[in-house]
Design a protein around this motif. Structure first.
Motif, PDB file in Angstrom:
ATOM      1  N   ILE A 169      84.066  54.262  94.972  1.00 45.24           N
ATOM      2  CA  ILE A 169      83.830  54.879  93.710  1.00 45.24           C
ATOM      3  C   ILE A 169      85.163  55.420  93.431  1.00 45.24           C
ATOM      4  CG2 ILE A 169      82.662  56.305  92.096  1.00 45.24           C
ATOM      5  CD1 ILE A 169      80.193  55.757  93.991  1.00 45.24           C
ATOM      6  N   MET A 411      76.959  59.680  93.805  1.00 46.09           N
ATOM      7  CA  MET A 411      76.994  58.389  93.604  1.00 46.09           C
ATOM      8  C   MET A 411      77.108  57.890  95.198  1.00 46.09           C
ATOM      9  SD  MET A 411      79.369  57.939  90.006  1.00 46.09           S
ATOM     10  CE  MET A 411      79.192  58.896  88.708  1.00 46.09           C
ATOM     11  N   ILE A 422      77.069  50.780  91.485  1.00 40.40           N
ATOM     12  CA  ILE A 422      77.248  52.234  91.677  1.00 40.40           C
ATOM     13  C   ILE A 422      75.756  52.655  91.063  1.00 40.40           C
ATOM     14  CG2 ILE A 422      78.148  54.204  90.724  1.00 40.40           C
ATOM     15  CD1 ILE A 422      80.864  52.754  90.309  1.00 40.40           C
ATOM     16  N   LYS A 427      76.909  57.041  86.215  1.00 39.04           N
ATOM     17  CA  LYS A 427      77.360  55.669  86.572  1.00 39.04           C
ATOM     18  C   LYS A 427      78.176  55.025  85.687  1.00 39.04           C
ATOM     19  CE  LYS A 427      73.136  52.883  86.350  1.00 39.04           C
ATOM     20  NZ  LYS A 427      72.238  52.207  87.301  1.00 39.04           N
ATOM     21  N   CYS A 450      80.780  48.397  86.299  1.00 34.37           N
ATOM     22  CA  CYS A 450      80.176  49.023  87.335  1.00 34.37           C
ATOM     23  C   CYS A 450      79.989  48.045  88.376  1.00 34.37           C
ATOM     24  CB  CYS A 450      79.129  49.864  86.877  1.00 34.37           C
ATOM     25  SG  CYS A 450      79.825  51.311  85.930  1.00 34.37           S
TER      26      CYS A 450
END
Length: 455
Positions: A169, A411, A422, A427, A450
């Motif tokens: 991430i 997350m 995610i 998010k 994402c």
């Protein structure tokens, strides 16, 4: 073993496969993990040095693989914690000491400080800080020890897992390459009287900042004063209790003052804290009722308390998020280094952004009243505004960084069929990134959505 690594990258746990290659030694010491990365902690092999100036053993050749598990001769989480909490300073040739380390001398200095002219204070501080160029560690002008260690570990994991890329991430929302925050510590009455003008100046460049106010200091903190800052979209934080330099003088004093500081936090609706002169003890922060702290420098060569967290990224100290100071303070630049250009700041920003870190600044309204200081500050604001407008930097308030980093810390990257996704609050602003190897160097590529294809 892998907790700090996972917190840093937020990658799937299946990739963070670390194991110890043996029993750790009983004592901490300095060692190399590659020629450009200094660590402090315990090792399973070789020897660790008592001083950073000693010949340091390089443990990188002792890393082995057991299937897809990296067998390390040290604990990454322990080393990172030692650096972030500045546990190495007692072994750094005394460079972790405070500017006026004796409590009686420090108390006398801060009692007299309001009566001392700026020229006298500058002369005294130049004498006390005169050895700053001889300090070998942390590395001047920005120390990246934590980031370098994590990148080396990531490179080894790419090899041991036999994959072309590892997803994680991304550090900042909406794919920003880095982040910057502007903060203003208000020390005395002239500084408080200049706050309105300083807000005008910041707004002229499209930048909002936080103001750290001393609750029991040399100027009144009225409801009208608080509103004059908050109503313009700027942030208010607590700056010590009375700025006498004694907050961390001993545990009893700290706990007594912490109660009053916490009362002011509630009164000001302040989420953040910064101590006077960046005096600090990370182990004690848990007694403060704040969401984040901004008292630990990346490198403390020119600070009243030497040391530094050796990182340009936010990190948690218990439940409090630390937003480290990663650039030189205006006072040090103007009055210790005697510079009125932004060359050093630009150099620091460049190094920080190369690691996609947080460039954090302290500019005091007390010292920005001078025309030459204002000219320098305007040049910095121009530079930051350009970085922001080009989409290279997220120019944020400290509370916004705190909110984002807390969301990111919760997350997770989960696999959905052939894709990574995610999960977690926030998010929609998060991005999936991939770490790849170019030669032996780790490079990052950020995806815009994402959801991305899985390996």
């Amino acid at each position: 073993m892998n907790g700090a690594f996972l917190d840093y990258y937020r990658c799937p746990e299946s990739f963070a496969t670390f194991g110890l290659s043996g029993e750790l030694s009983n004592s901490n010491g300095f060692f190399h993990f590659g020629s450009d990365t200094i660590c402090y902690g315990r090792t399973c092999v070789g020897h660790s040095a008592k001083s950073v100036t000693d010949e340091l053993y390089d443990v990188s050749d002792q890393v082995t693989a057991n299937g897809s598990t990296l067998q390390l001769p040290f604990s990454p989480s322990e080393v990172v914690s030692n650096l972030r909490y500045e546990r190495y300073v007692s072994a750094s040739n005394g460079n972790g000491k405070q500017l006026t380390s004796a409590p009686a001398i420090r108390k006398a200095y801060y009692k007299m400080r309001p009566m001392l002219s700026l020229s006298v204070r500058k002369h005294f501080q130049r004498i006390c800080l005169g050895d700053w160029e001889q300090i070998p560690f942390p590395h001047w002008p920005v120390d990246l020890s934590v980031e370098l260690m994590f990148e080396k570990l990531l490179a080894l994991l790419l090899k041991v897992h036999g994959v072309d890329q590892i997803p994680f991430i991304w550090f900042w929302p909406n794919g920003f390459s880095g982040c910057a925050i502007m903060t203003h510590d208000v020390e005395a009455l002239p500084g408080s009287e200049f706050c309105s003008t300083l807000m005008d100046l910041d707004e002229a460049y499209g930048i909002k900042a936080s103001f750290q106010l001393v609750p029991e200091g040399q100027y009144p903190v009225s409801a009208d004063f608080l509103s004059s800052i908050r109503d313009r979209g700027f942030e208010i934080n607590v700056h010590d209790l009375n700025h006498d330099g004694l907050l961390f003088s001993n545990r009893e004093v700290f706990l007594q003052r912490a109660e009053r500081i916490n009362q002011y936090a509630r009164e000001y609706h302040a989420a953040g804290f910064r101590s006077a002169v960046l005096y600090r003890n990370p182990e004690w922060l848990e007694s403060l009722d704040f969401s984040y702290d901004m008292s630990i420098p990346n490198i403390g060569h020119l600070e009243g308390q030497r040391g530094g967290c050796c990182s340009v990224m936010p990190f948690f100290v218990g439940n409090i998020l630390e937003l480290p100071l990663t650039t030189t303070q205006d006072y040090s630049l103007f009055h210790i280094l005697k510079q009125h250009s932004i060359d050093l700041w630009v150099r620091q920003i460049t190094l920080i952004l190369e690691k996609h870190g947080l460039a954090s600044f302290i500019l005091h309204p007390d010292y920005l009243r001078e025309p030459l200081a204002q000219k320098t500050y305007k040049a910095l604001l121009t530079y930051l505004a350009e970085l922001s407008s080009n989409g290279k930097v997220w120019m944020a308030l400290p509370r916004e960084v705190n909110q984002w980093w807390r969301q990111r810390s919760q997350m997770k990257l989960v696999r959905r069929g052939n894709s990574w996704e995610i999960e977690g609050e926030g998010k929609d602003r998060a991005r999936i990134a991939y770490a790849n190897l170019e030669g032996d160097r780790v490079v990052y590529h950020v995806e815009s959505p994402c959801v991305a294809a899985a390996n």
